[in-house]
Design an enzyme around this catalytic site. Structure first.
Site, PDB file in Angstrom:
ATOM      1  N   TYR A 199       0.852  -1.185   0.000  1.00 17.13           N
ATOM      2  CA  TYR A 199       0.000   0.000   0.000  1.00 17.13           C
ATOM      3  C   TYR A 199       0.887   1.234   0.000  1.00 17.13           C
ATOM      4  CZ  TYR A 199      -3.460   3.445   1.613  1.00 17.13           C
ATOM      5  OH  TYR A 199      -4.277   4.541   1.735  1.00 17.13           O
ATOM      6  N   ASP A 242       9.399   2.992  -0.164  1.00 16.68           N
ATOM      7  CA  ASP A 242       8.338   3.632   0.598  1.00 16.68           C
ATOM      8  C   ASP A 242       8.518   3.210   2.053  1.00 16.68           C
ATOM      9  OD1 ASP A 242       6.109   4.568   1.821  1.00 16.68           O
ATOM     10  OD2 ASP A 242       4.678   3.775   0.367  1.00 16.68           O
ATOM     11  N   LYS A 247       4.288   9.081   9.065  1.00 21.49           N
ATOM     12  CA  LYS A 247       4.143   8.503  10.403  1.00 21.49           C
ATOM     13  C   LYS A 247       5.194   8.996  11.408  1.00 21.49           C
ATOM     14  CE  LYS A 247       1.643   4.673   8.387  1.00 21.49           C
ATOM     15  NZ  LYS A 247       0.297   4.382   8.780  1.00 21.49           N
TER      16      LYS A 247
HETATM   17  N1  PMP Z   1       2.865   4.269   2.240  1.00 20.73           N
HETATM   18  C1  PMP Z   1       2.839   3.347   3.205  1.00 20.73           C
HETATM   19  C2  PMP Z   1       3.866   2.265   3.222  1.00 20.73           C
HETATM   20  C3  PMP Z   1       1.864   3.417   4.210  1.00 20.73           C
HETATM   21  O1  PMP Z   1       1.855   2.494   5.180  1.00 20.73           O
HETATM   22  C4  PMP Z   1       0.915   4.461   4.180  1.00 20.73           C
HETATM   23  C5  PMP Z   1      -0.151   4.586   5.248  1.00 20.73           C
HETATM   24  N2  PMP Z   1      -0.454   3.475   5.959  1.00 20.73           N
HETATM   25  C6  PMP Z   1       0.997   5.399   3.148  1.00 20.73           C
HETATM   26  C7  PMP Z   1       1.986   5.274   2.211  1.00 20.73           C
HETATM   27  C8  PMP Z   1       0.047   6.542   3.091  1.00 20.73           C
HETATM   28  O2  PMP Z   1       0.289   7.430   4.127  1.00 20.73           O
HETATM   29  P1  PMP Z   1      -0.869   8.414   4.630  1.00 20.73           P
HETATM   30  O3  PMP Z   1      -1.921   7.577   5.238  1.00 20.73           O
HETATM   31  O4  PMP Z   1      -0.157   9.312   5.618  1.00 20.73           O
HETATM   32  O5  PMP Z   1      -1.334   9.169   3.433  1.00 20.73           O
END
Ligand code: PMP
Length: 431
Positions: A144, A239, A267
């Site tokens: 994701y 990511d 995060k």
């Molecule tokens: N990339 C990863 C690996 C994530 O875990 C997440 C959120 N869980 C995102 C992108 C998206 O981040 P956000 O919810 O702050 O938009």
């Protein structure tokens, strides 16, 4: 457990927001029941509007490595707040955070702050396309990367619980630029590079896939994947929205020794405030406006209050180095949960890494007995997790409201809470 106030707030919320929530997984659709409305939090605990308290293993989905309301983060925020909270122009907070990150993380030579992980990914992909003059992006099934249109193709996270893995409203032409390959399958990666020769701008991966269970990848796979990308002159984007600053200060790039061209954060980097970031090689980042032609902007980007939180968080992480102790604690939890499950004759294993763990509910039938891609998740996962989730919730333990999400621990969690968790888990499996 009395939940009448949460129930009535949820009824009101459904009238004014889709599903009563502002991010889908919060609605408890994957597990059923009523989402708890949280009134306050402290350390490893959250307290709901009905006066129930829970030991929290969701931890706001990852940012709170020092637990809720860490005193130092709170003080930094209050100090920043007392001066103002948005200027829309240059300020020293983001400079200090950017200097700290670029000094401590060698592969981040330049960094741009945004407001979420989604924005960070969206922007990094734009840079990759601009620099390479190519359109296609390779991603992995079950990873994701936020709700960027092009990444809502066979993603994970809240989508893992939904009927369709893809989102409505994403045009076929956008989706057609996304190539999806299975995790942990180097042959598939190489084949995709061959098939789309000279068309792939970048390969993006969660080097520690943690949005569809915790699908640990081997170092060999990650290294071969990066090498295949380099051979095809495609960029490597890590990511690290979850893993960055959580599994090690330098995230998975540090632990694997693989140097990504671009990296995305979220995060932990904001200490629980809305911060995302993308960064990497200076020559790539200098494609971003106002130096280069890649447009990317934000009214609230590098918000000084959020920057103060992030800076305090990262400095504390660097100073305290909590990683070894968190890993030890996670290991203990995992071993204990496995022991309890086996006592009950329950097919289950706990996949863990650093301060994260994910319990697999069902028989794992793979060569190395690990779940490393989406297809290997047992069919029994959702149903069994749901039962355990509710049994734990009743006993005051809040885990993610989905069997496809991981648990996070923080330095605020105590041994006494873990002991109580083991008792509750034992009772839950009994039930
Ligand atoms: N990339 C990863 C690996 C994530 O875990 C997440 C959120 N869980 C995102 C992108 C998206 O981040 P956000 O919810 O702050 O938009």
């Amino acid at each position: 457990m009395n939940t009448t106030r949460s129930e009535s707030l949820f009824e009101r919320a459904k009238k004014v927001s889709p599903g009563g929530v502002h991010s889908p997984v919060r609605a408890f659709k994957g597990v059923g029941g009523v989402p708890r409305f949280i009134e306050r939090a402290q350390g490893a605990e959250i307290f709901d509007v009905d006066g129930n308290r829970y030991v929290d293993f969701c931890m706001a989905w990852g940012p709170l490595l020092f637990g809720h309301r860490d005193r130092e983060v709170q003080e930094a925020v209050e100090q920043a707040l007392s001066r103002g909270w948005s200027y829309g122009t240059a300020e020293p907070y983001s400079l200090e955070l950017a200097e700290f990150i670029t000094r401590e993380i060698p592969w981040v030579q330049k960094v741009r702050f945004v407001n979420s992980g989604t924005e960070a990914v969206m922007s990094a992909l734009r840079v990759a396309r601009a620099v390479t003059g190519r359109n296609k992006i390779m991603k992995f099934d079950g990873c994701y990367h936020g709700h960027v249109d092009s990444m809502l193709v066979r993603a994970g996270s809240g989508l893992a619980d939904m009927a369709s893995p893809d989102s409505a409203g994403v045009s076929a032409s956008v989706a057609s630029d996304t190539i999806v390959v299975p995790l942990n399958d180097i042959a598939a990666v190489k084949k995709a590079f061959e098939l789309h020769k000279d068309q792939i701008a970048a390969v993006i991966i969660e080097p520690l896939p943690a949005n569809n269970g915790l699908l640990l990848q081997t170092d060999t796979f990650l290294k071969e994947m990066a090498a295949a990308a380099r051979a095809a002159k495609a960029l490597v984007i890590f990511d690290e929205v979850i893993s960055g600053f959580r599994v090690a200060f330098g995230g998975m790039a540090q632990l694997t020794g693989i140097t990504p061209d671009l990296v995305t954060y979220g995060k932990v980097i904001g200490g629980g405030f809305p911060v995302g970031a993308y960064g990497g090689r200076a020559d790539l980042m200098d494609w971003v406006a106002p130096v280069g032609p890649v447009y990317q902007a934000g009214t609230l980007s590098a918000n000084p209050v959020a920057m103060a939180a992030g800076l305090t968080m990262l400095k504390k992480l660097k100073g305290d180095n909590p990683y070894p102790i968190l890993a030890q604690r996670t290991e203990r939890i995992a071993q204990e949960l496995e022991k309890i499950a086996s006592k009950h004759g329950f097919e289950s294993q706990v996949q863990r890494f650093s301060s994260m763990f994910w319990t697999v509910y069902g028989k794992v039938d793979t060569a190395d007995s690990m779940v490393r891609n989406q297809a290997q998740i047992p069919a029994t996962q959702k149903e069994r997790y749901t039962k355990v989730f509710h049994e734990l919730l009743k006993r005051g333990f809040y885990t993610a409201p989905s069997g496809f999400e991981v648990s996070f621990i923080s330095t605020a969690h105590t041994d006494a809470q873990f002991e109580r968790l083991f008792i509750a888990f034992d009772e839950a499996l009994g039930a």
